[in-house]
Design a protein around this motif. Structure first.
Motif, PDB file in Angstrom:
ATOM      1  N   GLU A 274     -15.158 -42.335 -13.976  1.00 11.63           N
ATOM      2  CA  GLU A 274     -15.199 -41.046 -13.283  1.00 11.63           C
ATOM      3  C   GLU A 274     -14.698 -41.171 -11.851  1.00 11.63           C
ATOM      4  N   ALA A 275     -15.029 -42.294 -11.192  1.00 12.33           N
ATOM      5  CA  ALA A 275     -14.558 -42.501  -9.821  1.00 12.33           C
ATOM      6  C   ALA A 275     -13.046 -42.635  -9.781  1.00 12.33           C
ATOM      7  N   TYR A 276     -12.490 -43.382 -10.735  1.00 13.41           N
ATOM      8  CA  TYR A 276     -11.030 -43.506 -10.775  1.00 13.41           C
ATOM      9  C   TYR A 276     -10.373 -42.159 -11.067  1.00 13.41           C
ATOM     10  N   ARG A 277     -11.014 -41.335 -11.884  1.00 10.73           N
ATOM     11  CA  ARG A 277     -10.434 -40.040 -12.230  1.00 10.73           C
ATOM     12  C   ARG A 277     -10.414 -39.094 -11.036  1.00 10.73           C
ATOM     13  N   GLN A 278     -11.479 -39.099 -10.243  1.00 10.84           N
ATOM     14  CA  GLN A 278     -11.598 -38.122  -9.164  1.00 10.84           C
ATOM     15  C   GLN A 278     -11.006 -38.592  -7.833  1.00 10.84           C
ATOM     16  N   PHE A 279     -11.048 -39.885  -7.568  1.00 13.53           N
ATOM     17  CA  PHE A 279     -10.696 -40.348  -6.230  1.00 13.53           C
ATOM     18  C   PHE A 279      -9.451 -41.223  -6.176  1.00 13.53           C
ATOM     19  N   THR A 280      -8.783 -41.454  -7.297  1.00 14.27           N
ATOM     20  CA  THR A 280      -7.579 -42.272  -7.287  1.00 14.27           C
ATOM     21  C   THR A 280      -6.487 -41.576  -8.092  1.00 14.27           C
ATOM     22  N   THR A 281      -5.319 -42.154  -8.030  1.00 15.55           N
ATOM     23  CA  THR A 281      -4.182 -41.625  -8.793  1.00 15.55           C
ATOM     24  C   THR A 281      -3.846 -42.513  -9.990  1.00 15.55           C
ATOM     25  N   VAL A 282      -4.824 -43.301 -10.441  1.00 16.97           N
ATOM     26  CA  VAL A 282      -4.601 -44.180 -11.586  1.00 16.97           C
ATOM     27  C   VAL A 282      -4.298 -43.340 -12.819  1.00 16.97           C
ATOM     28  N   SER A 283      -3.259 -43.716 -13.536  1.00 18.35           N
ATOM     29  CA  SER A 283      -2.854 -42.973 -14.726  1.00 18.35           C
ATOM     30  C   SER A 283      -3.953 -43.018 -15.782  1.00 18.35           C
ATOM     31  N   SER A 284      -4.033 -41.949 -16.566  1.00 17.55           N
ATOM     32  CA  SER A 284      -5.031 -41.896 -17.630  1.00 17.55           C
ATOM     33  C   SER A 284      -4.786 -42.963 -18.688  1.00 17.55           C
ATOM     34  N   ASP A 285      -3.554 -43.483 -18.766  1.00 14.63           N
ATOM     35  CA  ASP A 285      -3.264 -44.543 -19.723  1.00 14.63           C
ATOM     36  C   ASP A 285      -3.930 -45.863 -19.325  1.00 14.63           C
ATOM     37  N   PHE A 286      -4.059 -46.095 -18.022  1.00 12.67           N
ATOM     38  CA  PHE A 286      -4.624 -47.352 -17.539  1.00 12.67           C
ATOM     39  C   PHE A 286      -6.073 -47.202 -17.064  1.00 12.67           C
ATOM     40  N   ARG A 287      -6.547 -45.974 -16.938  1.00 12.88           N
ATOM     41  CA  ARG A 287      -7.889 -45.756 -16.393  1.00 12.88           C
ATOM     42  C   ARG A 287      -8.981 -46.425 -17.223  1.00 12.88           C
ATOM     43  N   PRO A 288      -8.944 -46.370 -18.574  1.00  9.33           N
ATOM     44  CA  PRO A 288     -10.002 -47.065 -19.333  1.00  9.33           C
ATOM     45  C   PRO A 288     -10.045 -48.564 -19.068  1.00  9.33           C
ATOM     46  N   LEU A 289      -8.877 -49.197 -18.962  1.00  8.55           N
ATOM     47  CA  LEU A 289      -8.847 -50.624 -18.664  1.00  8.55           C
ATOM     48  C   LEU A 289      -9.456 -50.912 -17.298  1.00  8.55           C
ATOM     49  N   TYR A 290      -9.075 -50.121 -16.296  1.00  8.31           N
ATOM     50  CA  TYR A 290      -9.627 -50.302 -14.955  1.00  8.31           C
ATOM     51  C   TYR A 290     -11.144 -50.124 -14.952  1.00  8.31           C
ATOM     52  N   ALA A 291     -11.614 -49.109 -15.669  1.00 13.94           N
ATOM     53  CA  ALA A 291     -13.057 -48.837 -15.693  1.00 13.94           C
ATOM     54  C   ALA A 291     -13.821 -49.950 -16.392  1.00 13.94           C
ATOM     55  N   VAL A 292     -13.277 -50.447 -17.507  1.00 14.50           N
ATOM     56  CA  VAL A 292     -13.933 -51.533 -18.236  1.00 14.50           C
ATOM     57  C   VAL A 292     -14.012 -52.781 -17.376  1.00 14.50           C
ATOM     58  N   VAL A 293     -12.901 -53.144 -16.738  1.00 17.31           N
ATOM     59  CA  VAL A 293     -12.882 -54.347 -15.898  1.00 17.31           C
ATOM     60  C   VAL A 293     -13.834 -54.184 -14.710  1.00 17.31           C
ATOM     61  N   THR A 294     -13.835 -53.017 -14.099  1.00 17.55           N
ATOM     62  CA  THR A 294     -14.716 -52.789 -12.946  1.00 17.55           C
ATOM     63  C   THR A 294     -16.185 -52.929 -13.343  1.00 17.55           C
TER      64      THR A 294
END
Length: 296
Positions: free
Chosen positions: A125-145
């Motif tokens: 949710e933080a990546y979705r609202q406060f960053t420009t990370v693409s939705s294609d990579f957002r799940p990977l970023y969230a899992v790693v975080t």
């Protein structure tokens, strides 16, 4: 004879243990037979549900192998970040300086108390609202975080416990040689604590690999376990077969990880060599003696 944990069983106890073992194996065999019978009744043992994993290479190239690569990618990134971060937090908790020890302890206790799935969802949710990370990579970023925040906190406690488990004499000897606290930690305590910490660290690395599946269940991350839905949709609702094959892949990965960690631990233990220092005899002594100091 007896050990620390229990007395050596006598003849009657041995016969009783053999009986318990036979009964357990019989019950386990009956349970396995019942499960297979139910699966056969539900047509889950039909050849057409299992043969695609052997005869159709597309099920591997399209679903399983890409999912495995995503799992390994997320796990590798999480491990590479969580290990050094956890070590720093663990060392920080051992600091003599309150301004270092308290914040490090607060971070560790905070993230260790939150379920890793909740951390992943917050991160997504933080990546979705406060960053420009693409939705294609957002799940990977969230899992790693999420994996990094949780597992770094756990690893910090492993590091702290490993260092504290060492004999107090190690620190005293380093202090007597004039080494500073940082030098003692870096060159004396941590190298010895690695072999103590290694089994717990390996267990945590295995947890990281398995916890990537949480991202597939809740965030749409295309990891290995999530491929089950695609396989069952395209190969005749073979859910049991897909789960079985995926479980075997996880077992193989974690067995390889454990094997290499075991080899590393043996090499570290074998690589420890005693360093002998000869101390001169005191003046006036008629029988000079030497003392050996072993640096584990």
């Amino acid at each position: 004879m007896s050990s620390v944990l229990y007395d050596t069983p006598g003849p009657r106890a041995k016969r009783r243990n053999v009986l318990y073992t036979v009964v357990f194996l019989a019950v386990l065999g009956l349970l396995a037979w019942w499960i297979l019978a139910v699966m056969a009744e539900k047509n889950q043992l039909a050849a057409d549900k299992w043969t695609p994993f052997v005869t159709d290479s597309r099920i591997w190239t399209t679903y399983l192998l890409p999912g495995l690569m995503e799992t390994l990618k997320a796990a590798a990134l999480s491990i590479l970040i969580a290990l050094p971060l956890g070590a720093l937090l663990g060392i920080g908790r051992l600091s003599d300086h309150r301004w270092v020890r308290v914040p490090a302890g607060t971070v560790v206790e905070f993230f260790r108390a939150i379920p890793v799935l909740l951390l992943m969802m917050f991160a997504n949710e933080a990546y979705r609202q406060f960053t420009t990370v693409s939705s294609d990579f957002r799940p990977l970023y969230a899992v790693v975080t999420g994996l990094v925040l949780y597992n770094a906190s756990v690893i910090a406690e492993v590091v702290r416990a490993g260092v504290l488990s060492l004999p107090r004499g190690q620190s005293d000897a380093a202090e007597a040689l004039g080494m500073r606290k940082g030098q003692t930690m870096m060159y004396v305590l941590l190298p010895q604590a690695v072999t103590v910490m290694l089994p717990a660290l390996v267990s945590q690395l295995v947890v990281i690999v398995k916890d990537t599946a949480l991202g597939g269940a809740m965030l749409g991350f295309a990891e290995l376990l999530s491929q089950n839905r695609q396989i069952t949709a395209n190969y005749g609702a073979n859910t049991i077969a897909a789960f079985t094959v995926i479980a075997l892949i996880y077992i193989v990965i974690n067995a390889i990880l454990t094997h290499f960690a075991g080899r590393l631990e043996r090499r570290l233990r074998q690589g420890k060599k005693a360093v002998t220092v000869t101390l001169p005899a005191q003046a006036g002594a008629t029988d000079p003696k030497t003392k050996a100091v072993s640096d584990a």
